[in-house]
Design an enzyme around this catalytic site. Structure first.
Site, PDB file in Angstrom:
ATOM      1  N   HIS A 138      -9.853   1.901  -0.138  1.00  0.00           N
ATOM      2  CA  HIS A 138      -8.382   1.609  -0.213  1.00  0.00           C
ATOM      3  C   HIS A 138      -7.801   1.258  -1.543  1.00  0.00           C
ATOM      4  CE1 HIS A 138      -4.375   1.225   0.907  1.00  0.00           C
ATOM      5  NE2 HIS A 138      -4.375   0.332   2.055  1.00  0.00           N
ATOM      6  N   CYS A 192       0.628  -1.150  -0.133  1.00  0.00           N
ATOM      7  CA  CYS A 192      -0.133   0.016  -0.076  1.00  0.00           C
ATOM      8  C   CYS A 192       0.941   1.238   0.082  1.00  0.00           C
ATOM      9  CB  CYS A 192      -1.006   0.170   1.162  1.00  0.00           C
ATOM     10  SG  CYS A 192      -2.046  -1.475   1.106  1.00  0.00           S
ATOM     11  N   HIS A 215      -3.109   7.709   6.342  1.00  0.00           N
ATOM     12  CA  HIS A 215      -3.167   6.471   5.603  1.00  0.00           C
ATOM     13  C   HIS A 215      -4.495   5.822   5.907  1.00  0.00           C
ATOM     14  CE1 HIS A 215      -2.220   2.966   3.610  1.00  0.00           C
ATOM     15  NE2 HIS A 215      -2.198   2.181   4.700  1.00  0.00           N
TER      16      HIS A 215
END
Length: 397
Positions: free
Chosen positions: A326, A162, A292
């Protein structure tokens, strides 16, 4: 370290194609997440799917690159005059002086999933029309964009889960600082596939509704897909007054656990401190933090501890993943573009409404959009295995 100019940027995700739609969605606090109906996936979760990706057609000579990830990459490349801006940069610098640095985690895994379904029932061989190097390989993305834009400089793909496309920005800045290139096409593309959906489901990390970062009832992530690009160039002598700059980068690898972050956020804290140091800024200089913020219990908690450790409890912050989902390897680039939008429009986006916030985290989480001057933003991207990256953006004046 010297700043670099972000001369053009664009993003395509479930909240919109291009900057205008993306800004409008952020301003209205809209979410693009919907109940999962992606290609027969049987999971009770919500996803951020981009419409009409499969309507894209590859031009002659690039058919081997035909997979969902590259089709999404091509769709996004047409937005906001980005490809034309790259052509103009090539006229200034030369095509050999423009690099390509892209992040991805899934690449063309979906294409491989479909190939396995069509393998020979006797030999088990994959179908002859499956081209691994041009689809499944992480470098497929950078190779495709490099050919599509007719660039001849260095090219690389970053695949660090990620944090991939945030680290692509860091890699590009290092090459610019070293004088190896004069400009860079940087970004990230990731697309939905069964591997990630069922994989995160097996870890118990998928929410059964839209994800709710930093809410007291958060249950997990909502996966999304996106493509985002930024054109980085050497600083001109007189940049425009509203120009966006990449000021600093910070990276760390805490390697605490295969999939869980360090519970005290130590690696995240190191990345943020390095980013501030390389930008020559103090924590007090940051106006807003794009977290995040995946909406899992552990990730949000550990990031909050890291943020409080560096900034205290007064810096406004939020996660925009409640809007976009995400997007894994594309998240760093997508949120870098959101930061650029925030700077140009003096917007601190709160993300979609998500009920009660988790007040135990101790951070100054935005409950509503704030419209005020935004001069410096820090953006966090953290990946599996403790692969952390923080970026600092600012305005030229």
């Amino acid at each position: 370290m010297p700043p670099v100019l972000v001369s053009r940027f664009t993003a395509t995700s479930c909240i919109g194609r291009g900057l205008d739609q993306t800004f409008a969605a952020l301003l209205d606090r809209q979410s693009g997440l919907k109940q999962c109906a992606f290609q027969g996936i049987d999971i009770n979760t919500w996803v951020g799917e981009v419409d009409a990706v499969d309507d894209e057609e590859m031009e002659p000579g690039l058919q081997d690159f035909n997979c969902r990830n590259n089709r999404l990459a091509q769709l996004a490349l047409r937005q906001d005059g980005f490809a034309e801006a790259v052509d103009a940069a090539a006229s200034r610098w030369g095509r050999k002086r423009i690099g390509v640095f892209l992040g991805t985690s899934t690449a063309g895994i979906l294409q491989t999933e479909w190939a396995f379904r069509r393998r020979d029932p006797v030999s088990g061989c994959l179908p002859a029309d499956f081209v691994y190097a041009a689809t499944h390989s992480p470098y497929s993305l950078s190779d495709f964009i490099r050919r599509k834009l007719r660039l001849e400089g260095p090219a690389m793909s970053v695949s660090s889960a990620c944090s991939s496309s945030a680290k692509a920005l860091a890699s590009a800045k290092r090459m610019l600082d070293a004088g190896l290139i004069d400009a860079a096409v940087v970004g990230g593309v990731d697309s939905l596939c069964a591997t990630t959906l069922y994989g995160f489901h097996s870890l118990g990390l998928l929410a059964d509704g839209p994800c709710r970062p930093f809410s007291d009832d958060r249950k997990g992530i909502s996966l999304g897909e996106a493509a985002a690009y930024l054109l980085l160039e050497r600083m001109p002598d007189s940049p425009d007054g509203d120009a966006v700059l990449l000021l600093g980068v910070g990276e760390s690898s805490d390697a605490y656990h295969m999939s869980s972050p360090h519970p005290e956020g130590l690696g995240a804290r190191i990345a943020m401190e390095q980013a501030l140091s390389s930008a020559g800024l103090s924590p007090a200089s940051i106006d807003y933090i794009n977290l995040h913020g995946t909406a899992t219990l552990n990730n949000d908690s550990s990031e909050a501890k890291a943020v409080v450790g560096v900034f205290g409890a007064t810096t406004p912050c939020s996660s925009t993943k409640g809007a976009t989902g995400h997007t894994l390897g594309a998240a760093g680039a997508l949120e870098a573009v959101i930061c650029a939008i925030a700077i140009q429009h003096d917007l601190m986006p709160a993300g979609p409404e998500a009920g009660q916030r988790d007040t135990t985290t101790g951070i100054q989480y935005l409950m509503s959009n704030q419209r005020q001057r935004v001069s410096h933003i820090l953006s966090n991207s953290f990946g599996f295995g403790g692969s952390n990256c923080s970026l600092v953006f600012g305005r030229s004046t």
